[in-house]
Design a protein around this motif. Sequence first.
Motif, PDB file in Angstrom:
ATOM      1  N   ILE A  18       0.837  -1.198   0.000  1.00 27.96           N
ATOM      2  CA  ILE A  18       0.000   0.000   0.000  1.00 27.96           C
ATOM      3  C   ILE A  18       0.876   1.253   0.000  1.00 27.96           C
ATOM      4  CG2 ILE A  18      -1.530   1.353   1.498  1.00 27.96           C
ATOM      5  CD1 ILE A  18      -2.903  -1.330   2.218  1.00 27.96           C
ATOM      6  N   GLY A  19       1.912   1.249   0.840  1.00 24.82           N
ATOM      7  CA  GLY A  19       2.814   2.398   0.889  1.00 24.82           C
ATOM      8  C   GLY A  19       3.516   2.647  -0.422  1.00 24.82           C
ATOM      9  N   GLU A  20       3.954   1.578  -1.078  1.00 22.36           N
ATOM     10  CA  GLU A  20       4.636   1.732  -2.364  1.00 22.36           C
ATOM     11  C   GLU A  20       3.693   2.276  -3.434  1.00 22.36           C
ATOM     12  OE1 GLU A  20       6.114  -2.184  -2.991  1.00 22.36           O
ATOM     13  OE2 GLU A  20       7.935  -1.865  -1.773  1.00 22.36           O
ATOM     14  N   ALA A  21       2.439   1.813  -3.441  1.00 24.58           N
ATOM     15  CA  ALA A  21       1.476   2.321  -4.410  1.00 24.58           C
ATOM     16  C   ALA A  21       1.193   3.802  -4.178  1.00 24.58           C
ATOM     17  CB  ALA A  21       0.176   1.511  -4.327  1.00 24.58           C
ATOM     18  N   ALA A  22       1.101   4.182  -2.908  1.00 25.17           N
ATOM     19  CA  ALA A  22       0.858   5.584  -2.589  1.00 25.17           C
ATOM     20  C   ALA A  22       2.044   6.462  -2.974  1.00 25.17           C
ATOM     21  CB  ALA A  22       0.561   5.724  -1.094  1.00 25.17           C
ATOM     22  N   GLN A  23       3.257   6.008  -2.657  1.00 30.33           N
ATOM     23  CA  GLN A  23       4.441   6.798  -2.995  1.00 30.33           C
ATOM     24  C   GLN A  23       4.617   6.913  -4.505  1.00 30.33           C
ATOM     25  OE1 GLN A  23       6.809   8.246  -0.384  1.00 30.33           O
ATOM     26  NE2 GLN A  23       6.719   9.463  -2.269  1.00 30.33           N
ATOM     27  N   HIS A  24       4.276   5.862  -5.240  1.00 30.30           N
ATOM     28  CA  HIS A  24       4.409   5.861  -6.698  1.00 30.30           C
ATOM     29  C   HIS A  24       3.566   6.960  -7.339  1.00 30.30           C
ATOM     30  CE1 HIS A  24       5.001   4.300 -10.745  1.00 30.30           C
ATOM     31  NE2 HIS A  24       3.695   4.277 -10.914  1.00 30.30           N
ATOM     32  N   ILE A  25       2.404   7.215  -6.769  1.00 31.35           N
ATOM     33  CA  ILE A  25       1.478   8.190  -7.361  1.00 31.35           C
ATOM     34  C   ILE A  25       1.680   9.581  -6.768  1.00 31.35           C
ATOM     35  CG2 ILE A  25      -0.504   8.076  -5.767  1.00 31.35           C
ATOM     36  CD1 ILE A  25      -0.774   7.637  -9.579  1.00 31.35           C
ATOM     37  N   VAL A  33       4.404   7.828   4.707  1.00 27.33           N
ATOM     38  CA  VAL A  33       4.755   6.982   5.846  1.00 27.33           C
ATOM     39  C   VAL A  33       3.643   5.949   5.975  1.00 27.33           C
ATOM     40  CG1 VAL A  33       5.201   6.866   8.322  1.00 27.33           C
ATOM     41  CG2 VAL A  33       5.981   8.856   7.000  1.00 27.33           C
ATOM     42  N   ALA A  34       3.930   4.712   5.626  1.00 20.56           N
ATOM     43  CA  ALA A  34       2.930   3.641   5.675  1.00 20.56           C
ATOM     44  C   ALA A  34       3.080   2.874   6.983  1.00 20.56           C
ATOM     45  CB  ALA A  34       3.092   2.709   4.488  1.00 20.56           C
ATOM     46  N   THR A  35       1.986   2.734   7.708  1.00 22.65           N
ATOM     47  CA  THR A  35       2.020   2.089   9.018  1.00 22.65           C
ATOM     48  C   THR A  35       0.828   1.149   9.171  1.00 22.65           C
ATOM     49  OG1 THR A  35       0.700   3.791  10.137  1.00 22.65           O
ATOM     50  CG2 THR A  35       3.073   4.165  10.019  1.00 22.65           C
ATOM     51  N   ASN A  36       0.923   0.287  10.176  1.00 17.30           N
ATOM     52  CA  ASN A  36      -0.227  -0.511  10.598  1.00 17.30           C
ATOM     53  C   ASN A  36      -0.184  -0.683  12.105  1.00 17.30           C
ATOM     54  OD1 ASN A  36       1.804  -2.821   9.227  1.00 17.30           O
ATOM     55  ND2 ASN A  36       1.088  -3.348  11.280  1.00 17.30           N
ATOM     56  N   PRO A  37      -1.305  -0.949  12.738  1.00 19.81           N
ATOM     57  CA  PRO A  37      -1.302  -1.162  14.188  1.00 19.81           C
ATOM     58  C   PRO A  37      -0.512  -2.400  14.568  1.00 19.81           C
ATOM     59  CG  PRO A  37      -3.546  -0.789  13.365  1.00 19.81           C
ATOM     60  CD  PRO A  37      -2.664  -1.003  12.175  1.00 19.81           C
ATOM     61  N   ARG A  38      -0.037  -2.416  15.796  1.00 22.60           N
ATOM     62  CA  ARG A  38       0.662  -3.597  16.285  1.00 22.60           C
ATOM     63  C   ARG A  38      -0.313  -4.686  16.706  1.00 22.60           C
ATOM     64  NH1 ARG A  38       4.692  -1.144  20.686  1.00 22.60           N
ATOM     65  NH2 ARG A  38       2.850   0.175  21.023  1.00 22.60           N
ATOM     66  N   SER A  39      -1.525  -4.299  17.047  1.00 26.60           N
ATOM     67  CA  SER A  39      -2.532  -5.258  17.500  1.00 26.60           C
ATOM     68  C   SER A  39      -3.774  -5.146  16.637  1.00 26.60           C
ATOM     69  CB  SER A  39      -2.907  -4.999  18.962  1.00 26.60           C
ATOM     70  OG  SER A  39      -1.774  -5.085  19.801  1.00 26.60           O
ATOM     71  N   GLY A  40      -4.406  -6.271  16.379  1.00 28.75           N
ATOM     72  CA  GLY A  40      -5.637  -6.258  15.600  1.00 28.75           C
ATOM     73  C   GLY A  40      -5.711  -7.435  14.654  1.00 28.75           C
ATOM     74  N   PRO A  41      -6.687  -7.433  13.756  1.00 30.13           N
ATOM     75  CA  PRO A  41      -6.871  -8.548  12.830  1.00 30.13           C
ATOM     76  C   PRO A  41      -5.853  -8.528  11.696  1.00 30.13           C
ATOM     77  CG  PRO A  41      -8.488  -6.848  12.381  1.00 30.13           C
ATOM     78  CD  PRO A  41      -7.745  -6.407  13.604  1.00 30.13           C
TER      79      PRO A  41
END
Length: 246
Positions: A18-25, A33-41
């Motif tokens: 997702i981060g690479e697709a966003a940076q590409h455009i 800055v692409a991130t995800n939570p440490r906890s969750g599904p």
Amino acid sequence: MQIRVINPNTTASMTKKIGEAAQHIAAPGTRVVATNPRSGPASIESHFDEAISAVGVLEEVRAGELEQADAYIIACFGDPGLLAARELTRAPVIGIAEAAFHMATLISTRFSIVTTLGRTGIIAEHLLQSYGFAHHCRRVRAAEIPVLDLEDKGNAALDRIIEECLRARDQDNIGAIVLGCGGMADLREQISREVGLPIVEGVTAAMKLAESLVSLGLGTSKHGDLAFPRPKAFSGQFEHLSQLGR
């Protein structure tokens, strides 16, 4: 300009994609800055998954505020926690479903959505109603593939998505197709070549909208329901949020 793109699930490979697709455009000078939570599904495929993931989204927005992010993108097609996230910041916060719907209506009068599972298609229908786009959408179609199948390097999931897009093109009397999952962020150009219709993908659509809002100096209004949360006591695992309000 720094834009924080939040993948609400915990699958790091999807976050990277997702981060690479966003940076590409992104425009020159925009840092993603692409991130995800440490906890969750590991993936988000239900109302339950969305409810759990929303807490992680809000924690990522709080972290972004410390880093002075200029805008945020919630990179899940259910837009989990979107309004709550907007309460936490003056910066723009954009959900990829809402962004994709807006973009699709600028280039066509009717569109269809191709998503992963039938049950998440129902969630997309709820969002179409909530955002006021239901009369623009002809049909919500499901390729019936689990979200994490999009991380498989084989072509099976992609082939199913393309097949459903072709059926949408030939049967729905539409001008554009919206891809209904953040995990499809890297597939837009390939699907467009195969299908021959404009393909709107939410992560990239949200990136351009976020850049536009920041460039225009427009942020989340703090008048009315999107004002900062009122300070109050929280208990248990949320005790650290007790002084959240401003």
